[in-house]
Design an enzyme around this catalytic site. Structure first.
Site, mmCIF file in Angstrom:
data_model
loop_
_atom_site.group_PDB
_atom_site.id
_atom_site.type_symbol
_atom_site.label_atom_id
_atom_site.label_comp_id
_atom_site.label_asym_id
_atom_site.label_seq_id
_atom_site.Cartn_x
_atom_site.Cartn_y
_atom_site.Cartn_z
ATOM 1 N N ARG A 131 0.839 -1.197 0.000
ATOM 2 C CA ARG A 131 0.000 0.000 0.000
ATOM 3 C C ARG A 131 0.875 1.249 0.000
ATOM 4 N NH1 ARG A 131 -2.970 -1.614 4.225
ATOM 5 N NH2 ARG A 131 -4.949 -2.361 3.468
ATOM 6 N N SER A 162 7.667 -4.923 6.738
ATOM 7 C CA SER A 162 7.261 -5.886 7.777
ATOM 8 C C SER A 162 8.144 -7.119 7.796
ATOM 9 C CB SER A 162 5.810 -6.273 7.569
ATOM 10 O OG SER A 162 5.040 -5.117 7.432
ATOM 11 N N ASP A 200 5.826 -3.387 10.889
ATOM 12 C CA ASP A 200 4.359 -3.214 10.943
ATOM 13 C C ASP A 200 3.809 -3.253 12.375
ATOM 14 O OD1 ASP A 200 4.921 -5.904 11.112
ATOM 15 O OD2 ASP A 200 3.367 -6.552 9.694
HETATM 16 C C1 BG6 Z 1 -1.505 -3.836 8.609
HETATM 17 C C2 BG6 Z 1 -0.333 -3.311 7.892
HETATM 18 O O1 BG6 Z 1 -1.494 -3.070 9.722
HETATM 19 O O2 BG6 Z 1 -1.391 -5.161 9.043
HETATM 20 C C3 BG6 Z 1 0.383 -4.332 7.038
HETATM 21 O O3 BG6 Z 1 -0.617 -2.111 7.322
HETATM 22 C C4 BG6 Z 1 0.679 -5.456 7.950
HETATM 23 O O4 BG6 Z 1 1.483 -3.852 6.442
HETATM 24 C C5 BG6 Z 1 -0.628 -6.030 8.225
HETATM 25 O O5 BG6 Z 1 1.676 -6.320 7.530
HETATM 26 C C6 BG6 Z 1 -0.622 -7.388 8.809
HETATM 27 O O6 BG6 Z 1 -1.703 -7.987 8.258
HETATM 28 P P1 BG6 Z 1 -1.774 -8.932 6.990
HETATM 29 O O7 BG6 Z 1 -2.917 -9.775 7.316
HETATM 30 O O8 BG6 Z 1 -2.011 -8.062 5.811
HETATM 31 O O9 BG6 Z 1 -0.467 -9.659 6.941
HETATM 32 C C1 GLC Z 2 6.939 -11.609 9.966
HETATM 33 C C2 GLC Z 2 8.018 -10.573 9.951
HETATM 34 C C3 GLC Z 2 7.778 -9.497 10.976
HETATM 35 C C4 GLC Z 2 6.379 -8.965 10.828
HETATM 36 C C5 GLC Z 2 5.374 -10.084 10.879
HETATM 37 C C6 GLC Z 2 3.964 -9.596 10.695
HETATM 38 O O1 GLC Z 2 7.024 -12.304 11.167
HETATM 39 O O2 GLC Z 2 9.252 -11.176 10.158
HETATM 40 O O3 GLC Z 2 8.697 -8.478 10.839
HETATM 41 O O4 GLC Z 2 6.121 -8.029 11.819
HETATM 42 O O5 GLC Z 2 5.661 -11.015 9.893
HETATM 43 O O6 GLC Z 2 3.752 -9.028 9.473
#
Ligand code: BG6
Ligand code: GLC
Ligand code: BG6
Ligand code: GLC
Length: 953
Positions: A496, A560, A608
């Site tokens: 995003r 993340s 994240d």
């Molecule tokens: C959201 C974030 O808060 O949650 C994402 O904006 C993040 O970047 C995510 O990784 C985690 O949720 P998912 O289900 O999209 O992996």
């Molecule tokens: C994976 C990544 C970590 C992240 C998580 C959730 O574990 O290593 O950095 O916060 O996924 O997205």
């Protein structure tokens, strides 16, 4: 003479009428009974009032009526009615569904009914042995359903603690005991055969299920026999004493106890009181004693005795005359009629209350429902059923109630319940290793606490699996941030890009616009340069759309993945996790890679979890934990600087990104990993890594369920052993399917759709079984997260040195958000594991991007503050010569001040203070001198500020 007789008869008639008059209940009285019953039903369901409610409303853990797919061979016991029966029930499913039953009735002598518990259960087992012998099935360890027609408190379908005997039973040492255990022990004592006791069921429930097998609309079971009772399917959300809001559960009302608090004493006659006093349980089951077969004859007898005593019957001779039927002016049927009519009417009033509740639950104007009925009174009395039905009709005119007589007794229903329970129990046994007890979870919590400690320590960090990465984020937003930012959010389900405008007029407001960009798999798995070029391209597109191409807005980069940071705008990727595997990025600074791809600008790098904590911190200042349960799983929290060996300084706090996904990578979770977890790991992009994440998060959960289903099908436990190519295809069963299947209302039909798309033709039973598998897998995930989160909460509590922790956890992630039960289970287990805490779980509504922008904003605010401080202090900067001058003059003045001779004229007075030691840097001295805390801090701040500046040289 004739008129004298006529007058005497008339007087007698009057007296008889007066005796029977209290048995005639007006419609108003019946309506009142109905309303009181209704109130008691509600009391029984509510946690607060349940203890004092006379209608106990016992949960039965029967959560659905039969659907014709049950099958198997079962034993059933049926104890508590007129007859004690042992049955063999054979159920066939499918188009030729049928139930065949063989049974034998056994007597239970009075001395056994009222002897010791051990004698009673030994007798029962003796009868079972006789039956097994008679049927020639002594060797088979059959599953058994136990109809036990007394009030039992249940915590599961195979456990029932006897609340209190009713009717004609009064065996000692049973009340407060689990009757299933008592039966099991008696079987052991006899040591001749073994049985698998799967379910314990009230007769009302058995009756509802027996009738429900024929009529799916049957959701009420009524017994009007030796005793009187009703059960019905209640919405889970109304049953406060059982966790969960989804679906329905059958409630055994035990309405026989209605009135035990005196609320129907206005209609109890002296005869009722007599009967009660002479019973085995005086004061109890008052409604039952006015309505059921065991007591009606006794009420009639009491009336006849009274009439006789008054000389109205049998010429005043009780025992002799009773047999002679010398009944002047009284038809004995009249007394019986009045008593049984009242019983049927009272029963009808109670039933009307239940029917009315069902109608309200369904939210319909007109309810159509079937009541399954059994019991000798209903079956054998010539008018009881008619009067009962008429009363219900009158008191619940908006309900169309069909009464269905149970022809086969409760045993059949108990066998049907056993069939479903047995299947689920087999799955439980099969997935035994996935069901983690609280004891295990507490142990895992302790293990994770140790991992955290290792990760934070300088010595152990290099080998620690849980990396505990410093993030250089030192506080949540304080509400004074502002500015215009770009946020990139890469690594979750979506990539995003956002524009985040934080303005600050009277109140801080955030405006966000965002765009989702696709990241194809070949880019995720290609070269790092290509990946960052892709990011840059998408950013270019976004800025064009936003018409900010020429602006150099600061960037918050939610990335993340685990990054080792030494400042906010730098981060070396330790390892890819989840779906990503681009080459040349591990070991490199991702901010540099990003800056190479986009024109260089200020970038703050944020995980994240941190983004989520900041997003939630914007709304709740208490937020100090960020939790992700999505594609991956991870958490961050605010740690004391003094515990973070890897960063200089001991003051204040810093956010630590735990990277708990790697928990277990050193083998520390091997005892709870299953063969399915190992298979998932083998098939992943990063074998041997992120083992905790692979047991928990959304990227793996669907696949985990698929692997279990394949194995169960191969073993003939599902789909009649059929396996299809789709079922064998990796990734065909997704986590969103787990969420759909666990939905309360549509769950089973969703299961059917999803499994049908996988090419298997699932029976209803298969769907129930698959739903159960999903529940076990997702429950395990929530439990594991509760354990690791629990460890973080304990750490926070200890850091703060408080007895009870009050905190907020910011949460995000598709699994947490989309799964219908996950959040509730996680909250509940966490609170159970860390009881001395008040934890608020705050769902992040706007993703990590907003948080990343806030981190950037804080960084900009701090940079701006530093610039302002420098500017302000510039005026005070003196040249070296000026300073030397000052020093010299000061020295002279000080000396003058210290000398007796010059002291009085000196400008610098040098006054003694009688303080005899110097500050040790902690501010304790200042505090000891009575400076309030903020002043102490201010002085320390000044010391620091001045210490770092050339003023004192
Ligand atoms: C959201 C974030 O808060 O949650 C994402 O904006 C993040 O970047 C995510 O990784 C985690 O949720 P998912 O289900 O999209 O992996
Ligand atoms: C994976 C990544 C970590 C992240 C998580 C959730 O574990 O290593 O950095 O916060 O996924 O997205
Ligand atoms: C039958 C059951 O359905 O009804 C019994 O199989 C139950 O166990 C009975 O208690 C109620 O009837 P009665 O008249 O025998 O008490
Ligand atoms: C008694 C029992 C109850 C049973 C009823 C009918 O009321 O307490 O459990 O259902 O009798 O047999």
């Amino acid at each position: 003479m004739v008129t004298a007789v006529a007058r005497r008869l008339a007087a007698q008639r009057k007296e008889i009428d007066a005796v029977l008059e209290p048995f005639l209940l007006s419609p108003e009285t019946l309506r009142e009974v109905k309303n009181k019953m209704r109130t008691e039903l509600e009391y029984g369901l509510k946690r607060e009032t349940q203890g004092s409610a006379t209608v106990k409303m016992l949960p039965t853990y029967v959560c659905g009526t039969p659907d014709g797919t049950e099958k198997g061979k079962f034993l059933a016991l049926d104890l508590g009615g007129t007859n004690f029966r042992v049955l063999l029930v054979k159920i066939r499913s499918g188009r030729r569904k049928s139930v065949r039953m063989y049974n034998k009735i056994f007597a239970i002598p009075l001395e056994i009914m009222q002897g010791t518990g051990e004698e009673l259960f030994d007798h029962i087992v003796h009868c079972i042995a006789d039956f097994l012998e008679y049927m020639g099935i002594k060797g088979a360890r059959l599953p058994l359903g136990f109809t036990f027609s007394f009030p039992c408190k249940q915590a599961s379908i195979d456990k029932g603690t006897l609340v209190g005997w009713t009717k004609g039973f009064k065996a000692t040492d049973c009340e407060g005991e689990d009757v299933v255990d008592m039966l099991r022990e008696a079987i052991k004592r006899r040591n001749e055969f073994d049985l698998d006791i799967v379910a314990v069921v009230n007769d009302t429930v058995g009756t509802m299920m027996t009738c429900g097998y024929e009529d799916p609309n049957c959701e009420i079971g009524l017994i009007a026999g030796t005793g009187s009772n009703v059960c019905y399917m209640e919405d889970m959300k109304n049953i406060e004493i059982v966790e969960g809001n989804e679906g329905k559960m059958c409630i055994n009302t035990e309405w026989g106890g209605f009135g035990d608090n005196g609320c129907i004493d206005n209609i109890r006659t002296e005869y009722d009181k007599e009967v009660d006093e002479g019973s085995l349980n005086p004061g109890k089951q008052r409604y039952e004693k006015m309505t059921s077969g065991m007591y009606l004859g006794e009420i009639v007898r009491q009336i006849l005795i009274d009439l006789t005593k008054r000389g109205l019957l049998f010429r005043g001779q009780i025992s002799e005359s009773l047999r002679k039927r010398d009944l002047h002016g009284l038809n004995p049927q009249e007394v019986c009629g009045a008593v049984s009519r009242r019983a049927a009417q009272l029963c009808g009033a109670g039933l009307a209350a239940i029917v009315e509740k069902k109608r309200e639950n369904r939210g319909v104007e007109h309810l159509q429902i079937t009541v399954g009925v059994d019991g000798t009174l209903y079956k054998l009395h010539p008018h009881f059923s008619r009067v009962l039905q008429e009363t219900v009709k009158e008191l619940a005119p908006w309900c169309d109630v069909t009464f269905m007589l149970s022809e086969d007794g409760s045993g059949k229903g108990a066998a049907l319940i056993t069939a479903v329970a047995k299947r689920l129990r087999n799955i439980d046994k099969y997935l035994y290793a996935m069901r983690l007890s609280d004891e295990t979870l507490i142990d895992i919590m302790a293990r994770f606490r140790r991992e955290m400690k290792n990760g934070l320590s300088r010595d152990f960090n290099p080998t620690a699996t849980v990396k505990m990465l410093p993030t250089f984020v030192r506080s949540i937003p304080d509400g004074s941030e502002k500015g215009d930012f770009i946020a990139l959010d890469l690594g979750g389900s979506y990539f995003r890009i956002l524009r985040v405008k934080v303005s600050h007029e009277k109140k801080q407001t955030v405006q966000m616009e965002s765009e989702i960009y696709n990241t194809p798999e070949d880019i995720m798995h290609g070269s790092g340069t290509r990946l960052f070029d892709h990011v840059a391209e998408c950013l270019g597109d976004f800025m064009e759309k936003q018409q900010i191409k020429d602006k150099k807005l600061p960037v918050g980069f939610t990335f993340s993945f685990p990054c080792r940071q030494s400042k906010l705008d730098e981060g070396v990727l330790i390892t890819w996790t989840k779906r990503f595997k681009a080459s040349g990025v591990e070991g490199a600074d991702v901010v540099k890679l990003l800056n190479r791809a986009i024109k260089k600008r200020g970038v703050s790098l944020v995980n994240d979890t941190v983004g989520t904590m900041m997003t939630c911190g914007f709304d709740d200042q208490r937020c100090e934990v960020g939790l992700i349960i999505g594609t991956g799983t991870n958490a961050c929290y605010m740690e004391e600087m003094r515990h973070i060996d890897l960063v200089e300084g001991d003051e204040g706090r810093m956010c630590i990104n735990t990277e708990w996904g790697a928990f277990g990578d050193d083998g520390s979770l091997e005892d709870i990993r299953t063969e399915f977890d190992r298979e998932i790991d083998r098939g992943s992009l990063n074998p041997g890594k992120q083992l905790f994440e692979k047991m928990v998060s959304g990227l793996y959960m669907g696949e985990l369920v698929r692997l279990i289903l394949v194995k169960m099908a191969k073993e003939g436990l599902l789909f009649e052993g059929r396996i299809t190519p789709e079922l064998l295809t990796k990734g065909k069963f997704e986590t969103k399917h787990v969420s759909a299947i666990e939905k309360s209302k549509e769950g089973l039909s969703k299961a059917k759709d999803i499994l049908t798309r996988l090419g298997v033709e699932p029976s209803h039973e298969d769907c129930v079984a698959v739903q159960h598998v999903c529940t076990i897998v997702s429950f395990r995930s929530a439990n594991l997260v509760a354990a690791t989160l629990g460890a973080i909460l304990c750490q926070l509590r200890d850091n703060k040195g408080v007895g009870r922790l009050r905190t907020t956890v910011g949460v995000d992630g598709s699994l947490y958000k989309m799964h219908p039960q996950y959040a509730r289970r996680l909250h509940k287990t966490t609170r159970r594991l860390v009881p001395d805490s008040d934890v608020r779980f705050l769902l992040s509504e706007s993703g990590s991007g907003k948080g990343a922008a806030m981190v950037t904003a804080v960084a900009y605010r701090l940079a701006e503050q530093h610039r302002l401080i420098d500017e302000t202090l510039a005026e005070f900067k003196l040249t070296h010569e000026q300073l030397l001058q000052v020093k010299k003059r000061m020295r002279t003045e000080m000396e003058a001040g210290l000398k007796k001779k010059t002291h009085d004229t000196a400008k610098v007075k040098m006054l003694p203070t009688f303080v005899r030691s110097t500050p040790d840097g902690t501010g304790r001295l200042w505090a000891a001198l009575g400076f309030p805390e903020w002043q102490t801090k201010f002085v320390l701040f000044l010391q620091k500020l001045l210490g770092g500046c050339s003023l004192l040289n």
